[in-house]
Design a protein around this motif. Structure first.
Motif, PDB file in Angstrom:
ATOM      1  N   LEU A 180       0.840  -1.184   0.000  1.00 30.32           N
ATOM      2  CA  LEU A 180       0.000   0.000   0.000  1.00 30.32           C
ATOM      3  C   LEU A 180       0.879   1.239   0.000  1.00 30.32           C
ATOM      4  O   LEU A 180       2.015   1.208   0.467  1.00 30.32           O
ATOM      5  CB  LEU A 180      -0.904   0.028   1.237  1.00 30.32           C
ATOM      6  N   ALA A 181       0.335   2.340  -0.532  1.00 33.46           N
ATOM      7  CA  ALA A 181       1.112   3.578  -0.600  1.00 33.46           C
ATOM      8  C   ALA A 181       0.233   4.759  -0.229  1.00 33.46           C
ATOM      9  O   ALA A 181      -0.976   4.741  -0.432  1.00 33.46           O
ATOM     10  CB  ALA A 181       1.674   3.785  -2.004  1.00 33.46           C
ATOM     11  N   ALA A 182       0.861   5.796   0.316  1.00 34.95           N
ATOM     12  CA  ALA A 182       0.159   7.040   0.623  1.00 34.95           C
ATOM     13  C   ALA A 182       1.114   8.199   0.450  1.00 34.95           C
ATOM     14  O   ALA A 182       2.293   8.094   0.772  1.00 34.95           O
ATOM     15  CB  ALA A 182      -0.378   7.022   2.053  1.00 34.95           C
ATOM     16  N   SER A 183       0.597   9.293  -0.077  1.00 40.05           N
ATOM     17  CA  SER A 183       1.369  10.526  -0.131  1.00 40.05           C
ATOM     18  C   SER A 183       1.064  11.285   1.145  1.00 40.05           C
ATOM     19  O   SER A 183      -0.024  11.820   1.328  1.00 40.05           O
ATOM     20  CB  SER A 183       0.971  11.356  -1.354  1.00 40.05           C
ATOM     21  N   LEU A 184       2.036  11.290   2.046  1.00 39.10           N
ATOM     22  CA  LEU A 184       1.783  11.852   3.367  1.00 39.10           C
ATOM     23  C   LEU A 184       1.699  13.372   3.320  1.00 39.10           C
ATOM     24  O   LEU A 184       2.282  14.010   2.459  1.00 39.10           O
ATOM     25  CB  LEU A 184       2.891  11.415   4.326  1.00 39.10           C
ATOM     26  N   PRO A 185       1.026  13.958   4.292  1.00 36.44           N
ATOM     27  CA  PRO A 185       0.851  15.413   4.295  1.00 36.44           C
ATOM     28  C   PRO A 185       2.185  16.131   4.310  1.00 36.44           C
ATOM     29  O   PRO A 185       3.128  15.713   4.982  1.00 36.44           O
ATOM     30  CB  PRO A 185       0.068  15.677   5.589  1.00 36.44           C
ATOM     31  N   PRO A 186       2.306  17.239   3.597  1.00 31.50           N
ATOM     32  CA  PRO A 186       3.606  17.894   3.433  1.00 31.50           C
ATOM     33  C   PRO A 186       4.270  18.334   4.722  1.00 31.50           C
ATOM     34  O   PRO A 186       5.487  18.276   4.842  1.00 31.50           O
ATOM     35  CB  PRO A 186       3.279  19.113   2.557  1.00 31.50           C
ATOM     36  N   ALA A 187       3.509  18.759   5.732  1.00 28.35           N
ATOM     37  CA  ALA A 187       4.143  19.316   6.927  1.00 28.35           C
ATOM     38  C   ALA A 187       4.869  18.268   7.751  1.00 28.35           C
ATOM     39  O   ALA A 187       5.527  18.606   8.719  1.00 28.35           O
ATOM     40  CB  ALA A 187       3.107  20.021   7.792  1.00 28.35           C
ATOM     41  N   LEU A 188       4.741  17.006   7.396  1.00 25.44           N
ATOM     42  CA  LEU A 188       5.517  15.968   8.074  1.00 25.44           C
ATOM     43  C   LEU A 188       6.993  16.314   8.073  1.00 25.44           C
ATOM     44  O   LEU A 188       7.712  16.064   9.027  1.00 25.44           O
ATOM     45  CB  LEU A 188       5.291  14.632   7.369  1.00 25.44           C
ATOM     46  N   LEU A 189       7.443  16.924   6.994  1.00 27.08           N
ATOM     47  CA  LEU A 189       8.865  17.195   6.846  1.00 27.08           C
ATOM     48  C   LEU A 189       9.224  18.647   7.109  1.00 27.08           C
ATOM     49  O   LEU A 189      10.317  19.078   6.782  1.00 27.08           O
ATOM     50  CB  LEU A 189       9.313  16.799   5.437  1.00 27.08           C
ATOM     51  N   SER A 190       8.311  19.396   7.691  1.00 23.24           N
ATOM     52  CA  SER A 190       8.614  20.803   7.936  1.00 23.24           C
ATOM     53  C   SER A 190       9.465  20.991   9.178  1.00 23.24           C
ATOM     54  O   SER A 190      10.071  22.045   9.358  1.00 23.24           O
ATOM     55  CB  SER A 190       7.314  21.606   8.063  1.00 23.24           C
ATOM     56  N   THR A 191       9.505  19.989  10.054  1.00 22.30           N
ATOM     57  CA  THR A 191      10.246  20.104  11.302  1.00 22.30           C
ATOM     58  C   THR A 191      11.007  18.818  11.551  1.00 22.30           C
ATOM     59  O   THR A 191      10.458  17.724  11.382  1.00 22.30           O
ATOM     60  CB  THR A 191       9.283  20.364  12.489  1.00 22.30           C
ATOM     61  N   THR A 192      12.259  18.930  11.963  1.00 22.11           N
ATOM     62  CA  THR A 192      13.025  17.733  12.293  1.00 22.11           C
ATOM     63  C   THR A 192      12.552  17.162  13.623  1.00 22.11           C
ATOM     64  O   THR A 192      12.001  17.858  14.466  1.00 22.11           O
ATOM     65  CB  THR A 192      14.522  18.055  12.395  1.00 22.11           C
ATOM     66  N   GLY A 193      12.780  15.858  13.806  1.00 16.30           N
ATOM     67  CA  GLY A 193      12.430  15.226  15.069  1.00 16.30           C
ATOM     68  C   GLY A 193      11.722  13.912  14.853  1.00 16.30           C
ATOM     69  O   GLY A 193      11.425  13.509  13.723  1.00 16.30           O
ATOM     70  N   PRO A 194      11.447  13.200  15.945  1.00 17.91           N
ATOM     71  CA  PRO A 194      10.832  11.871  15.851  1.00 17.91           C
ATOM     72  C   PRO A 194       9.328  11.944  15.628  1.00 17.91           C
ATOM     73  O   PRO A 194       8.674  12.913  15.974  1.00 17.91           O
ATOM     74  CB  PRO A 194      11.162  11.249  17.215  1.00 17.91           C
ATOM     75  N   PHE A 195       8.799  10.890  15.043  1.00 16.28           N
ATOM     76  CA  PHE A 195       7.358  10.734  14.876  1.00 16.28           C
ATOM     77  C   PHE A 195       7.055   9.249  14.785  1.00 16.28           C
ATOM     78  O   PHE A 195       7.942   8.422  14.586  1.00 16.28           O
ATOM     79  CB  PHE A 195       6.838  11.471  13.633  1.00 16.28           C
TER      80      PHE A 195
END
Length: 859
Positions: free
Chosen positions: A655-670
């Motif tokens: 399965l694939a998803a285009s994740l929301p852009p702000a995921l990469l706006s800030t460094t750190g764990p998720f």
């Protein structure tokens, strides 16, 4: 490595996350993402996985399962061949194919990466281009030899990467040469055996192709019975009269004779000989099975005790890896480790869950190691039994150095257990060890017989902070593990979690994720879960657990209405009755400080995942894999729940998803969490086994294809790119073992969408052990005072002894019949750890736009 000929600002607007669900049920194009450009094509990923599944079935047919009926070939004829079905048929229902599928993913991604890495994508020898057929076979044999040596050295990650590179070249031969057009119905008989001469090769002056101005060129090969291959691009340039590779991105195909002969895909826009694509794929599959069988014979054909099943993790069992403090105060802990190891060895010997590898690393101060690895449980037990608590007695100790050594030798997707009563002396390694646990996907559990607030006990050189155990907390969090504080008198009982953790349990997400005394927590139970266990530890005064039906159970020991409770000091284990009621359960804990709560279960549904960037332009569109998402690819403002869409055939569970852009706006764990419904309509909620990290810069370390030799000096390349910024970085290097390394960069400043290259030179001493593995690490950190977290790049290299004889000169097993594999979870949640909240039914955190490919697998 990201292509250097594409401006960073022109990269795809999506970072992709690919998930593979685990549940019952210049070349060929690289991977499943390529099918968007040429639907119906067979990819390198398809060929690699089908070949591995065929060899696995052959092994299962030859080695009847202990205590179970033998498998019969006719039961698999006419069926799609799937890893989950094979494991269920051989080991029985409920045994996980997770590690096997992860190993296949490593090989497949290494295969596909050959079309993207700057050190390999334009090298004609690695793709059988430009009539460099003899040179290509030499490189193919070299990659197979490196895979063989790495497997014997028990570095299976490196072996899988070299095997993937070898299979890519092998498969390319049938797509890029005219072997199929010559009417051949079987794989080339001498391609895998370097001592045999390749016959009837076209010479430099032999014309091979006629001009073709159409996209499809079925008759452009001249009527000659000589073996040739097409030229691609301008390096090397195409001589007059020679064939091109062809396709819309091959510049050589516009020079007479125009057209080309590649059979990479079903699309005439990419492959002028597209009509022969399936025939080339069939021969490439047969050849890939031959390569697996050849490796099997050279690694020792002893059933499951041979190295090929371990190379591919053809087992549901985890490895057993211990890191043990051996200072004088550790007598009780060493005894507990021995008891648990003995229990696991005796309980699982001869069963599918018998560990495939045993790893032991002792440490004290000032030393650590050596590492002991074996596949023999008796040898492991003997080595462990010889450890005794001697000397030392003061704090801190070299714990993280020993853990790093264990990570280098422990197979991926394993559990590592650290027994100690001391804080780390080498806390400077914390961030590097965190990254290494995620690179290896290993979970680390610390069993610490030291209260962090206790001031009496073993001797100390200085007054130590109550926060001195925070490095353990950081490593445990990054790896998906935990830190358990206990007392000497309870360590043997608490250490029983070693056996439980090796049962491939999943950790269920808690909502809210942070435990606060007195605030209820919720977790979802679905019909695919069993053996649900709740673990609580801390300064707990009381707790209760409530089922969806409203039935409650408190902290009293013994049997209760929901399950059985055991207590060891400040550590509780509640084993829920089977089957657990589906629905939302609640827990409330009253405690001093911050208690720890962990809910785990066995399940028939889990997922694997990886990240990638779609490379839609270029000769081989596909998905370029990334170890971690990078800040700024792409920029954006919001993220949360996103729908998942099937990629490729449904049976594959991808399965694939285009994740929301702000995921990469800030460094750190998720964290990545999967949300859907089970077959009965109950809510289904899974979390990835480890958190992910958005890193501030892209850091890629690479070497030229091939291996190292004692007494040599090897050039390495470092690519650093920033998609946000600006970035002021300091760069550090390390080598294990400690070989000399020089580097032309110590610091760098990057503006947004800017990249730089660095060059390193690794000196391999004459005394270097042949057939051994070297790990090079580069760390990028923000300048002093910067809040930019460190980023690490790891590179594994092989030191080979001179080949005294051809390691592949052996007869491969008959491939046997070929069976084909085909190429409702609905939502992915990305949850930030530091910054998050609920909006409607969605969780929001500190992560950004990514396409996710997800795969389900059965257990």
């Amino acid at each position: 490595m990201l292509p250097t000929d594409v401006p960073l600002s022109h990269l795809s607007t999506s970072l992709l996350l690919l998930l593979q669900l685990l549940h019952p049920a210049s070349s060929f194009f690289p991977n499943v993402w390529s099918l968007l450009a040429a639907p119906g094509s067979v990819t390198h990923q398809d060929l690699t996985e089908e070949a591995a599944l065929n060899v696995t079935l052959q092994l299962f047919l030859e080695q009847p399962p202990p205590g179970r009926p033998p498998l019969h070939l006719e039961d698999f004829l006419g069926r799609t061949l799937l890893a989950d079905d094979l494991f269920a048929a051989y080991f029985g229902p409920g045994f996980s194919s997770r590690r096997f599928r992860a190993a296949l993913g490593e090989v497949s991604r290494a295969n596909a990466a050959q079309d993207f890495l700057p050190t390999s994508k334009n090298d004609p020898d690695l793709h059988f281009d430009a009539e460099r057929l003899g040179q290509g076979r030499t490189r193919l044999a070299g990659a197979l030899r490196e895979a063989l040596v790495a497997a014997r050295a028990l570095d299976h990650t490196l072996a899988r990467r070299r095997l993937g590179a070898a299979l890519h070249a092998l498969q390319d031969f049938y797509s890029h040469s005219n072997w199929v057009e010559l009417g051949r119905q079987e794989p080339h008989p001498h391609l895998l055996w370097p001592r045999q001469e390749l016959q009837s090769l076209a010479r430099v002056g032999d014309p091979t192709c006629s001009d073709c101005e159409e996209l499809s060129c079925p008759g452009n090969l001249l009527d000659l019975m000589l073996l040739t291959s097409g030229y691609f691009g301008s390096h090397p340039s195409k001589p007059p009269g020679k064939c091109s590779h062809g396709g819309r991105f091959d510049r050589s195909s516009s020079q007479p004779p125009r057209g080309g002969i590649n059979k990479d895909s079903t699309s005439p826009g990419f492959s002028p000989h597209h009509m022969l694509h399936l025939q080339a794929a069939k021969l490439a599959l047969l050849a890939s099975i031959q390569a697996f069988s050849l490796l099997r014979s050279r690694l020792g054909d002893r059933g499951f005790s041979s190295l090929l099943p371990r190379l591919l993790d053809i087992s549901p069992a985890s490895s057993l890896s211990f890191v043990l403090d051996t200072t004088g105060s550790m007598g009780e802990e060493i005894s507990a480790a021995k008891i648990q190891a003995r229990h696991i060895v005796e309980q699982r010997r001869g069963s599918p869950m018998e560990p495939a590898h045993y790893i032991l690393v002792p440490f004290h101060d000032p030393g650590f190691g050596p590492v002991f690895t074996t596949s023999d449980p008796d040898s492991f037990w003997q080595q462990l039994n010889e450890l005794h608590a001697l000397g030392g007695g003061d704090e801190p100790e070299m714990c993280l150095s020993a853990l790093e050594l264990a990570l280098l030798h422990t197979p991926p997707l394993s559990d590592i257990f650290v027994f100690t009563d001391a804080s780390p002396k080498d806390a400077v390694l914390t961030n590097r060890v965190e990254s290494l646990t995620q690179e290896r996907r290993c979970r680390v559990t610390f069993l610490v017989t030291e209260d962090p607030l206790r001031v009496q006990g073993r001797a100390r050189r200085e007054v130590l902070s109550p926060l001195r155990f925070e490095p353990y907390e950081a490593v445990a969090l990054a790896s998906g593990g935990e830190v358990i504080f206990t007392k000497d008198q309870h360590i043997q009982d608490v250490a029983a979690i070693v056996g439980d953790s090796m049962a491939d349990l999943v950790t269920l997400p808690l909502e809210p994720p942070v435990v606060v005394s007195g605030r209820p927590l919720g977790f979802s139970v679905d019909a695919l879960l069993q053996r649900v266990t709740v673990r609580i530890h801390g300064e707990v005064s009381s707790f209760w657990i409530r089922s969806p039906a409203g039935v409650s159970q408190g902290q009293e020991e013994g049997e209760g209405p929901l399950g059985h409770t055991r207590r060891f000091g400040q550590f509780w284990i509640v084993t829920m009755n089977d089957p657990p009621q589906p629905g939302t359960w609640e827990i409330q804990v009253i405690a001093e400080g911050m208690p720890r709560v962990r809910v785990q279960a066995q399940t028939a549904l889990d997922f694997l995942f990886y990240f990638g960037i779609p490379m839609d332009e270029g000769p081989h569109p596909g998905l370029y894999p990334l170890a971690q998402p990078v800040a700024g690819i792409p920029e954006g403002a919001e993220r949360g729940r996103v729908p998942l869409e099937p990629m490729g055939p449904r049976e594959r569970g991808l399965l694939a998803a285009s994740l929301p852009p702000a995921l990469l706006s800030t460094t750190g764990p998720f964290s990545l969490e999967l949300i859907g419904q089970d077959g009965e309509g109950h809510g289904l909620h899974r979390a990835a086994s480890q958190p992910c990290t958005v890193v501030p810069v892209l850091l890629e370390l690479s070497s030229s294809p091939g291996s190292l030799a004692p007494g040599s000096k090897a050039p390495l390349s470092l690519h650093i790119a920033s998609f946000s910024g600006p970035q002021d970085l300091d760069l550090r290097t390390s080598v294990n073992p400690r070989f000399p390394l020089t580097f032309n960069l110590s610091r760098v400043r990057l503006e947004p969408n800017e990249s730089v290259w660095g060059h390193l030179w690794l000196e391999v001493p004459d005394s270097a052990a042949p057939d051994s593995v070297v790990m090079v690490t580069v760390t990028a950190t923000g300048r002093e005072g910067s809040l930019v977290p460190p980023t690490h790049a790891f590179l594994w290299l092989l030191v080979l002894a001179p080949a005294s004889q051809d390691p592949l000169a052996a007869t491969a097993h008959s491939s046997g019949p070929i069976l084909h594999s085909t190429s409702s979870v609905s939502t992915l949640v990305t949850r930030g750890r530091a910054r998050g909240g609920r909006v409607g039914n969605c969780w929001w955190g500190t992560v950004g736009g990514v396409l996710l490919l997800l795969g389900l697998a059965s257990w």
